[in-house]
Design a protein around this motif. Structure first.
Motif, PDB file in Angstrom:
ATOM      1  N   HIS A   1       0.832  -1.497   0.114  1.00 59.78           N
ATOM      2  CA  HIS A   1       0.088  -0.538  -0.006  1.00 59.78           C
ATOM      3  C   HIS A   1       1.014   1.516   0.125  1.00 59.78           C
ATOM      4  CE1 HIS A   1      -3.617  -2.534   0.652  1.00 59.78           C
ATOM      5  NE2 HIS A   1      -2.411  -3.212   2.068  1.00 59.78           N
ATOM      6  N   ALA A   2       0.028   2.105  -0.959  1.00 60.37           N
ATOM      7  CA  ALA A   2       1.222   3.342  -0.572  1.00 60.37           C
ATOM      8  C   ALA A   2       0.525   4.990  -0.081  1.00 60.37           C
ATOM      9  CB  ALA A   2       1.666   3.851  -2.498  1.00 60.37           C
ATOM     10  N   VAL A   3       1.218   6.040   0.354  1.00 61.93           N
ATOM     11  CA  VAL A   3       0.549   6.884   0.504  1.00 61.93           C
ATOM     12  C   VAL A   3       0.958   7.799  -0.068  1.00 61.93           C
ATOM     13  CG1 VAL A   3       0.311   8.458   2.361  1.00 61.93           C
ATOM     14  CG2 VAL A   3       0.532   6.122   3.123  1.00 61.93           C
ATOM     15  N   ILE A   4       0.872   8.828  -0.725  1.00 58.84           N
ATOM     16  CA  ILE A   4       1.537   9.754  -2.085  1.00 58.84           C
ATOM     17  C   ILE A   4       2.338  10.899  -0.686  1.00 58.84           C
ATOM     18  CG2 ILE A   4       1.473  11.358  -3.631  1.00 58.84           C
ATOM     19  CD1 ILE A   4      -1.393  10.019  -3.695  1.00 58.84           C
ATOM     20  N   GLY A   5       3.358  10.614  -1.452  1.00 56.77           N
ATOM     21  CA  GLY A   5       4.271  11.778  -1.208  1.00 56.77           C
ATOM     22  C   GLY A   5       4.971  12.781  -2.202  1.00 56.77           C
ATOM     23  N   ASN A   6       5.676  14.114  -1.484  1.00 50.14           N
ATOM     24  CA  ASN A   6       6.008  14.944  -2.127  1.00 50.14           C
ATOM     25  C   ASN A   6       6.331  14.609  -3.462  1.00 50.14           C
ATOM     26  OD1 ASN A   6       7.120  14.840   0.110  1.00 50.14           O
ATOM     27  ND2 ASN A   6       8.338  16.572  -1.291  1.00 50.14           N
ATOM     28  N   HIS A   7       7.629  13.315  -3.580  1.00 52.25           N
ATOM     29  CA  HIS A   7       8.078  13.093  -4.751  1.00 52.25           C
ATOM     30  C   HIS A   7       7.771  11.735  -5.243  1.00 52.25           C
ATOM     31  CE1 HIS A   7      11.424  15.508  -3.601  1.00 52.25           C
ATOM     32  NE2 HIS A   7      11.307  15.889  -2.269  1.00 52.25           N
ATOM     33  N   ASP A   8       6.309  11.675  -5.531  1.00 51.10           N
ATOM     34  CA  ASP A   8       5.932  10.543  -5.988  1.00 51.10           C
ATOM     35  C   ASP A   8       4.858  11.050  -6.798  1.00 51.10           C
ATOM     36  OD1 ASP A   8       6.896   8.954  -4.095  1.00 51.10           O
ATOM     37  OD2 ASP A   8       4.803   8.910  -2.661  1.00 51.10           O
ATOM     38  N   ASP A   9       5.197  12.459  -7.373  1.00 49.97           N
ATOM     39  CA  ASP A   9       4.116  12.377  -8.330  1.00 49.97           C
ATOM     40  C   ASP A   9       4.498  11.969 -10.028  1.00 49.97           C
ATOM     41  OD1 ASP A   9       6.430  14.069  -8.532  1.00 49.97           O
ATOM     42  OD2 ASP A   9       5.157  15.572  -9.402  1.00 49.97           O
ATOM     43  N   TRP A  10       6.106  11.621  -9.936  1.00 50.85           N
ATOM     44  CA  TRP A  10       6.775  11.489 -11.102  1.00 50.85           C
ATOM     45  C   TRP A  10       6.105  10.133 -11.796  1.00 50.85           C
ATOM     46  CZ3 TRP A  10       9.992   7.303 -10.993  1.00 50.85           C
ATOM     47  CH2 TRP A  10      10.129   6.912  -9.641  1.00 50.85           C
ATOM     48  N   TRP A  11       6.130   9.134 -10.851  1.00 51.15           N
ATOM     49  CA  TRP A  11       5.570   7.714 -11.073  1.00 51.15           C
ATOM     50  C   TRP A  11       4.042   6.955 -11.313  1.00 51.15           C
ATOM     51  CZ3 TRP A  11       3.043   4.751  -7.628  1.00 51.15           C
ATOM     52  CH2 TRP A  11       3.235   5.030  -6.295  1.00 51.15           C
ATOM     53  N   LEU A  12       2.822   8.752 -10.561  1.00 47.72           N
ATOM     54  CA  LEU A  12       1.543   7.371 -10.825  1.00 47.72           C
ATOM     55  C   LEU A  12       1.100   7.637 -11.974  1.00 47.72           C
ATOM     56  CD1 LEU A  12       1.094  10.354  -7.941  1.00 47.72           C
ATOM     57  CD2 LEU A  12       0.943   7.532  -7.717  1.00 47.72           C
ATOM     58  N   ASP A  13       1.921   7.890 -13.677  1.00 50.28           N
ATOM     59  CA  ASP A  13       1.154   8.134 -14.272  1.00 50.28           C
ATOM     60  C   ASP A  13       1.754   6.488 -14.815  1.00 50.28           C
ATOM     61  OD1 ASP A  13      -0.363  10.202 -14.230  1.00 50.28           O
ATOM     62  OD2 ASP A  13       1.942  11.097 -15.432  1.00 50.28           O
ATOM     63  N   ASP A  14       2.358   5.970 -13.815  1.00 47.59           N
ATOM     64  CA  ASP A  14       2.531   4.568 -14.859  1.00 47.59           C
ATOM     65  C   ASP A  14       1.988   3.530 -14.281  1.00 47.59           C
ATOM     66  OD1 ASP A  14       4.816   3.332 -16.645  1.00 47.59           O
ATOM     67  OD2 ASP A  14       5.028   2.003 -14.935  1.00 47.59           O
ATOM     68  N   ALA A  15       1.299   3.114 -15.343  1.00 50.09           N
ATOM     69  CA  ALA A  15      -0.311   1.698 -14.769  1.00 50.09           C
ATOM     70  C   ALA A  15       0.928   1.327 -14.176  1.00 50.09           C
ATOM     71  CB  ALA A  15      -1.011   1.602 -15.704  1.00 50.09           C
ATOM     72  N   PRO A  16       1.747   0.832 -14.949  1.00 50.49           N
ATOM     73  CA  PRO A  16       2.332  -1.094 -14.612  1.00 50.49           C
ATOM     74  C   PRO A  16       2.938  -1.132 -12.955  1.00 50.49           C
ATOM     75  CG  PRO A  16       3.030  -1.295 -16.341  1.00 50.49           C
ATOM     76  CD  PRO A  16       2.277   0.139 -16.572  1.00 50.49           C
ATOM     77  N   ALA A  17       3.625   0.859 -12.800  1.00 52.30           N
ATOM     78  CA  ALA A  17       4.161   0.937 -10.884  1.00 52.30           C
ATOM     79  C   ALA A  17       2.747   0.779 -10.405  1.00 52.30           C
ATOM     80  CB  ALA A  17       4.566   2.371 -10.874  1.00 52.30           C
ATOM     81  N   ARG A  18       1.822   1.572 -10.556  1.00 57.05           N
ATOM     82  CA  ARG A  18       0.307   1.917 -10.381  1.00 57.05           C
ATOM     83  C   ARG A  18      -0.601   0.530  -9.638  1.00 57.05           C
ATOM     84  NH1 ARG A  18      -1.181   5.520 -13.207  1.00 57.05           N
ATOM     85  NH2 ARG A  18      -3.359   3.631 -14.078  1.00 57.05           N
ATOM     86  N   ASP A  19      -0.273  -0.657 -11.145  1.00 55.89           N
ATOM     87  CA  ASP A  19      -0.705  -2.263 -10.250  1.00 55.89           C
ATOM     88  C   ASP A  19       0.369  -2.827  -9.372  1.00 55.89           C
ATOM     89  OD1 ASP A  19      -2.746  -1.044 -11.891  1.00 55.89           O
ATOM     90  OD2 ASP A  19      -1.866  -2.375 -13.452  1.00 55.89           O
ATOM     91  N   LEU A  20       1.862  -2.443  -8.660  1.00 54.84           N
ATOM     92  CA  LEU A  20       2.223  -2.432  -8.050  1.00 54.84           C
ATOM     93  C   LEU A  20       1.676  -3.242  -6.750  1.00 54.84           C
ATOM     94  CD1 LEU A  20       5.633  -2.371  -9.212  1.00 54.84           C
ATOM     95  CD2 LEU A  20       4.238  -4.917  -8.812  1.00 54.84           C
ATOM     96  N   PHE A  21       0.143  -2.154  -6.756  1.00 55.75           N
ATOM     97  CA  PHE A  21       0.450  -1.774  -5.143  1.00 55.75           C
ATOM     98  C   PHE A  21      -1.348  -1.640  -4.528  1.00 55.75           C
ATOM     99  CE2 PHE A  21       3.421   1.219  -5.636  1.00 55.75           C
ATOM    100  CZ  PHE A  21       4.004   1.693  -4.275  1.00 55.75           C
ATOM    101  N   GLU A  22      -1.964  -2.359  -4.353  1.00 53.91           N
ATOM    102  CA  GLU A  22      -3.213  -3.030  -3.527  1.00 53.91           C
ATOM    103  C   GLU A  22      -4.053  -0.648  -3.394  1.00 53.91           C
ATOM    104  OE1 GLU A  22      -4.082  -5.828   0.044  1.00 53.91           O
ATOM    105  OE2 GLU A  22      -2.879  -7.179  -1.211  1.00 53.91           O
ATOM    106  N   SER A  23      -3.525  -0.516  -2.970  1.00 56.63           N
ATOM    107  CA  SER A  23      -4.248   0.793  -3.050  1.00 56.63           C
ATOM    108  C   SER A  23      -3.045   2.121  -3.154  1.00 56.63           C
ATOM    109  CB  SER A  23      -4.519   0.962  -1.378  1.00 56.63           C
ATOM    110  OG  SER A  23      -3.989   1.130  -0.155  1.00 56.63           O
ATOM    111  N   ILE A  24      -3.157   3.065  -3.095  1.00 52.31           N
ATOM    112  CA  ILE A  24      -2.972   4.043  -3.003  1.00 52.31           C
ATOM    113  C   ILE A  24      -3.623   5.120  -2.428  1.00 52.31           C
ATOM    114  CG2 ILE A  24      -0.970   5.763  -4.681  1.00 52.31           C
ATOM    115  CD1 ILE A  24      -1.259   3.983  -6.607  1.00 52.31           C
ATOM    116  N   GLU A  25      -3.205   6.297  -1.348  1.00 49.26           N
ATOM    117  CA  GLU A  25      -4.165   6.878  -1.319  1.00 49.26           C
ATOM    118  C   GLU A  25      -3.459   8.352  -0.867  1.00 49.26           C
ATOM    119  OE1 GLU A  25      -6.922   6.119  -0.040  1.00 49.26           O
ATOM    120  OE2 GLU A  25      -7.393   4.215  -0.382  1.00 49.26           O
TER     121      GLU A  25
END
Length: 191
Positions: A83-107
């Protein structure tokens, strides 16, 4: 793009697995060899966190690296419930669907029920807030501009404990006792 947990409801998830919260430890920030840094973090997580546990990464999951490297590090984790909680240095990878798919949740923020946080009450379970940032009222204890830059992302103090990852504070002096960063020597908060 919606980044929300599929299990979001009025109460935080109560699961049979152990839940872990990971922050970025101060001693790793000073590491000159970034490959050794990443290998040490992955090895420590794999040493402590079980395959069926829940792992909450409290922001700044990758910084100044490639999406390919980030995904490689995350895939090395034996834990299947990330699970990921979004930090101030995470905006650069959030558009990558395969990276997002590694998490059950991103909040942007979340809550969890954790056991064992209370001194003298090892079996007590309590709801804690999970955030990348300290409570809004405590942002001024970090870098001077944090209170302005991250005011909208930080949670207001609500009486619950808070586990967070973003800190420029080298000591807990001045911090609210309900808010805690976790240093790697104590590692992780387990449930």
């Amino acid at each position: 793009m919606t980044l929300s947990s599929p299990r979001r409801d009025a109460r935080p998830p109560r699961i049979g697995r152990r839940a872990w919260c990971l922050t970025f430890p101060a001693q790793f920030r000073k590491a000159a060899d970034t490959d050794a840094h990443d290998e040490a973090i992955v090895a420590n997580i794999n040493r402590i966190v079980g395959e069926d546990d829940e792992l909450w990464i409290l922001g700044d999951i990758g910084y100044r690296t490639s999406v390919r490297h980030l995904k490689s590090c995350l895939r090395q984790l034996r834990c299947r419930h990330l699970h990921a909680v979004i930090g101030n240095h995470d905006d650069w990878w959030l558009d990558d669907a395969p990276a997002r798919d590694l998490f059950e949740s991103i909040e942007p923020n979340s809550t969890a029920e954790l056991t064992g946080l209370g001194i003298g009450r090892p079996q007590a379970t309590e709801t804690v807030n999970l955030s990348h940032f300290p409570y809004r009222e405590d942002l001024a204890y970090g870098w001077p501009d944090d209170a302005v830059r991250f005011r909208d992302q930080a949670l207001p103090f609500d009486g619950h404990r808070l586990l967070y990852g973003h800190t420029h504070q080298l000591s807990p002096e001045g911090a609210r006792h309900e808010a805690s960063t976790l240093d790697w020597t104590h590692g992780i908060c387990n449930r």
